[in-house]
Design a protein around this motif. Structure first.
Motif, PDB file in Angstrom:
ATOM      1  N   ASN A  20       0.963  -1.330   0.096  1.00 14.09           N
ATOM      2  CA  ASN A  20       0.082   0.347   0.325  1.00 14.09           C
ATOM      3  C   ASN A  20       0.267   0.931  -0.118  1.00 14.09           C
ATOM      4  OD1 ASN A  20      -2.285   1.941   2.219  1.00 14.09           O
ATOM      5  ND2 ASN A  20      -2.365   1.618   0.634  1.00 14.09           N
ATOM      6  N   ILE A  21       0.327   2.183  -0.913  1.00 20.03           N
ATOM      7  CA  ILE A  21       1.705   3.510  -1.187  1.00 20.03           C
ATOM      8  C   ILE A  21       0.949   4.400  -1.054  1.00 20.03           C
ATOM      9  CG2 ILE A  21       3.045   4.335  -3.320  1.00 20.03           C
ATOM     10  CD1 ILE A  21       2.650   1.115  -3.610  1.00 20.03           C
ATOM     11  N   ARG A  22       1.352   5.646   0.431  1.00 19.52           N
ATOM     12  CA  ARG A  22       0.630   6.295   0.738  1.00 19.52           C
ATOM     13  C   ARG A  22       1.855   7.258   0.702  1.00 19.52           C
ATOM     14  NH1 ARG A  22      -3.763   4.293   4.817  1.00 19.52           N
ATOM     15  NH2 ARG A  22      -4.869   2.592   3.881  1.00 19.52           N
ATOM     16  N   PRO A  23       1.700   8.339  -0.615  1.00 20.57           N
ATOM     17  CA  PRO A  23       2.100   9.478  -0.244  1.00 20.57           C
ATOM     18  C   PRO A  23       1.800  10.097   0.846  1.00 20.57           C
ATOM     19  CG  PRO A  23       1.102   9.411  -2.334  1.00 20.57           C
ATOM     20  CD  PRO A  23       0.586   8.226  -0.845  1.00 20.57           C
ATOM     21  N   VAL A  24       2.605  11.204   1.282  1.00 23.04           N
ATOM     22  CA  VAL A  24       2.012  12.400   2.213  1.00 23.04           C
ATOM     23  C   VAL A  24       2.904  13.713   1.768  1.00 23.04           C
ATOM     24  CG1 VAL A  24       2.931  13.267   4.725  1.00 23.04           C
ATOM     25  CG2 VAL A  24       2.623  10.854   4.352  1.00 23.04           C
TER      26      VAL A  24
END
Ligand code: IPM
Ligand code: MN
Length: 353
Positions: free
Chosen positions: A105-109
Motif C-alpha cells: 500500500n503506497i501512501r504519499p504524504v
C-alpha cells in the motif's frame, strides 16, 4: 492503450467522488487517445444490504478481469454502532486486499503549499514535506491467527521472510526513483516479528548501496513525523504500524481530503483515496473529490503513463490556485463549489489544456 477499469464506488460520499474520478479519467483518456471502459461493481455496506456480502464474488471477478480498480470508500454508521453485527463493510476491504494479493500500500504524504496553513504543525515544518509510506497490507495482525472469548483474546502478528522481502523491495524501488532514503519502521526492541523485519532489511540493504537505509522504532517514528516530517523519503513498515502512521501522516499535511493511495501486488492494482466514506456528507455535494482524482493520476503513473498523471496533477494545482475548492478548504469569501462543480471544472481544464 486500452484500459479496463473496475469501478467500486462503495458507500457514503463514495459514489459522488467516484463519478468525478471517472469523468477525469475519461477526459484524460480522450485527450491521449486511450480506450477506456468501466465495469461497475458493488462493495461495502451497500453490498451487504443487497447481497449480504461486502465483497461479493461477482465484484471479485470484475476486479480480476480489470486492468485496475478505481475504489472510493466503504463504511456506514449503522455498522459502527452495532458491535454484534456479523458482517461489516470493512471486511469487504480486507477481503479485497487479500484476494487480490495487494501486499503493498503506497501512501504519499504530500503537502500543497496553498494548504500548509491548515496543518496543525508550524508552516516551516510542513512546507516541502514529501514522503511516501509503504505499508505492508496483507499480513501481520490483520490477518494472523485470532482468538476471542470473554476472558482472553489475541491477534497474531505473523510475518514470513518472503512477505518481508517483497515489501522491502517495493520500498527500495521507490527510493531509487526518489531521494534514495529508506526508513524501516519497526519495534525490534520488543517484537520478534519486528526483529525478523530488521534482519531481512539488514541483509537486503547492501544490495542497494545507492540507497541509505535507517531503522527507527515505531514510537520514535511517530514522534519524528511531527517533529521533522522532512526527514523522511520512503518509510516502510508492517500493516498495523502503517495503518496508524499513515493517518498521522495525512493529518500533518492539513489536507486529508487530498491524499490518494495505490495498493499493488499479485493481481489487479487498486487506486483509492485514503479518506473514508464520510456518511454525514452523503448526497450533499460537498465532499472533496481531489483525493479520488489524484488516485486516477497514480493509476496512470502505475501504467507508466506519466504525462497523463502529470496533466491531472497540474489540473488539481490549477483548481487550488484559482480557488476552485470544496467548502472545507475554500478561502474566506471564495466562491462556492461542490463536488460536481470541482469535477466539471477539472474536466474542462483538461480538455482545454
Ligand atoms: C485504512 C483503513 C482500514 C485499515 C480499515 C477501514 C479496515 O483504516 O485503509 O487505513 O485499517 O486498513
Ligand atoms: Mn487506516
Amino acid at each position: 492503450m486500452e484500459l479496463k477499469i473496475a469501478v467500486l464506488a462503495g458507500d457514503g460520499i463514495g459514489p459522488e467522488i467516484s463519478a468525478v474520478g471517472v469523468d477525469v479519467m475519461s477526459a484524460v483518456c480522450e485527450k491521449f487517445g486511450h480506450k477506456v471502459s468501466y465495469e461497475y461493481a458493488i462493495c461495502g455496506a451497500h453490498a451487504i444490504d443487497e447481497v449480504g456480502d461486502p465483497f461479493p464474488e461477482d465484484t471479485f471477478k470484475k476486479c480480476m478481469a480489470a486492468d485496475a480498480v478505481l475504489f472510493s470508500a466503504v463504511g456506514d454508521p449503522k455498522f459502527d454502532n452495532n458491535p454484534s453485527a456479523k458482517v461489516r463493510p470493512e471486511q469487504g476491504l480486507l477481503a479485497m486486499r487479500k484476494k487480490l494479493g495487494l501486499f503493498a500500500n503506497i501512501r504519499p504524504v504530500q503537502t500543497f503549499d496553498c494548504l500548509v496553513h491548515k496543518s496543525p504543525l508550524k508552516d516551516e515544518l510542513v512546507k516541502g514535506a514529501d514522503f511516501i509510506c509503504i505499508r505492508e497490507l496483507t499480513g501481520g495482525m490483520y490477518f494472523g491467527e485470532k482468538y476471542q472469548d470473554d476472558e482472553k483474546a489475541y491477534d497474531t502478528n505473523a510475518y514470513t521472510r518472503p512477505e518481508i522481502e517483497r515489501i522491502l523491495k517495493v520500498a527500495y524501488d521507490y527510493a531509487r526513483k526518489r531521494n534514495k532514503h529508506v526508513t524501516v519502521v519497526d519495534k525490534a526492541n520488543v517484537l520478534a516479528s519486528s526483529r525478523l523485519w530488521r534482519k531481512v532489511a539488514q541483509e537486503m540493504a547492501p544490495n542497494y548501496p545507492d540507497v541509505t537505509t535507517d531503522f527507527m522504532y515505531v514510537d520514535n517514528a511517530a514522534m519524528r513525523m511531527i517533529q521533522e516530517p522532512k526527514f523522511f523519503d520512503v518509510m516502510v513498515t508492517e500493516n498495523t504500524f502503517g495503518d496508524i502512521l499513515t493517518d498521522e501522516g495525512s493529518c500533518i499535511t492539513g489536507s486529508m481530503g487530498l491524499l490518494p493511495s495505490a495498493s499493488t501486488g499479485e493481481h489487479t492494482p487498486v487506486f483509492e483515496p485514503i479518506h473514508g466514506s464520510w456518511p454525514q456528507a452523503k448526497g450533499l455535494n460537498i465532499a472533496n473529490p481531489l483525493a479520488q482524482v489524484l488516485s486516477v493520476a497514480m493509476l496512470f503513473e502505475y501504467f507508466d503513463l506519466k504525462k497523463e498523471g502529470e496533466l491531472i496533477r497540474k489540473a488539481v494545482d490549477a483548481s487550488l490556485d484559482q480557488n476552485v475548492r470544496t467548502p472545507e478548504i475554500q478561502i474566506a469569501g471564495g466562491a462556492k463549489y461542490g463536488t460536481k462543480e470541482v469535477g466539471a471544472w477539472l474536466v474542462d481544464w483538461i480538455k482545454k489544456a
